[in-house]
Design an enzyme around this catalytic site. Structure first.
Site, mmCIF file in Angstrom:
data_model
loop_
_atom_site.group_PDB
_atom_site.id
_atom_site.type_symbol
_atom_site.label_atom_id
_atom_site.label_comp_id
_atom_site.label_asym_id
_atom_site.label_seq_id
_atom_site.Cartn_x
_atom_site.Cartn_y
_atom_site.Cartn_z
ATOM 1 N N ASP A 8 -9.501 3.268 -2.192
ATOM 2 C CA ASP A 8 -10.262 2.050 -2.409
ATOM 3 C C ASP A 8 -11.632 2.252 -1.759
ATOM 4 O O ASP A 8 -11.765 3.008 -0.803
ATOM 5 C CB ASP A 8 -9.509 0.886 -1.760
ATOM 6 N N ASP A 10 -14.452 -0.400 -0.901
ATOM 7 C CA ASP A 10 -14.950 -1.357 0.092
ATOM 8 C C ASP A 10 -13.848 -1.736 1.084
ATOM 9 O O ASP A 10 -12.770 -2.158 0.691
ATOM 10 C CB ASP A 10 -15.488 -2.607 -0.612
HETATM 11 MG MG LIG Z 1 -11.032 -2.976 -0.268
#
Ligand SMILES: [Mg+2]
Ligand SMILES: [Zn+2]
Length: 197
Positions: A8, A10
């Protein structure tokens, strides 16, 4: 076929910035590039998988997401590490922008982006991992046939405190470097040649 680690973006690789809409706000966690480099050496493909509904919500354009990934990639490369692919989902079922208003299967927790990456990059999902700070990241990994890891950075502590886990991670790790160490100990890496950089 190589195994992969799906990251992932962010809150996992980059500090959580709400919606990242300006390049000045793009900040790596201090350990992130080291983690990518270790995974490279461990024989894992490394792929960024990110929901970017800010596009559908008209907060920024798709071109900005692509530009952000170019900047990210330049920094990773200049530090001697490698990210093999970038996948983002611009959709949302209630997106303001009509062309992005879609109940797609790429938006995590759907497995669409992982499956697409597996097809593009010849990845073995059953030996792969998905790492993120939200349960939807872990769910997407498990739905694709990989194993999921939750990290406590970004929204991770809030996720960990949720009364119910929608799916079981193989581990909850403090951050990406701790998750990486766990994978390299337990994830049956297949070594690739070292030393050429
Ligand atoms: Mg995230
Ligand atoms: Zn999508």
């Amino acid at each position: 076929m190589r195994p992969a680690v799906f990251l992932d973006r962010d809150g996992t690789v980059l500090e959580e910035a709400g919606y990242l809409d300006r390049l000045e706000r793009l900040a790596f966690f201090p350990f992130a590039i080291d983690a990518v480099r270790l995974l490279n050496r461990g024989g894992f493909a490394v792929v960024i998988i990110t929901n970017q509904s800010g596009v559908g919500r008209a907060m920024y354009e798709e071109a900005f997401v692509i530009r952000a990934h170019q900047v990210l990639d330049e920094r990773v490369r200049s530090a001697g590490a490698r990210i093999d692919g970038y996948y983002y989902c611009p959709h949302h079922p209630e997106a303001e922008v009509e062309k992005y208003r879609l109940d797609c299967d790429c938006r995590k927790p759907g497995p669409g982006m992982l499956r697409q990456a597996a097809a593009d990059l010849d990845l073995d999902l059953s030996r792969s991992f998905a790492i993120g700070d939200k349960w939807t990241d872990v769910q997407a990994g498990v739905a694709a046939g990989a194993r999921g890891i939750l990290v406590r950075t970004g929204y991770g502590r809030t996720s960990e405190a949720a009364p119910q886990r929608p799916v079981e991670p193989v581990i909850v790790a403090d951050d990406l470097i701790a998750a990486t160490a766990w994978i390299l100990r337990n994830g049956q890496p297949s070594p690739e040649p070292r030393g050429e950089r």
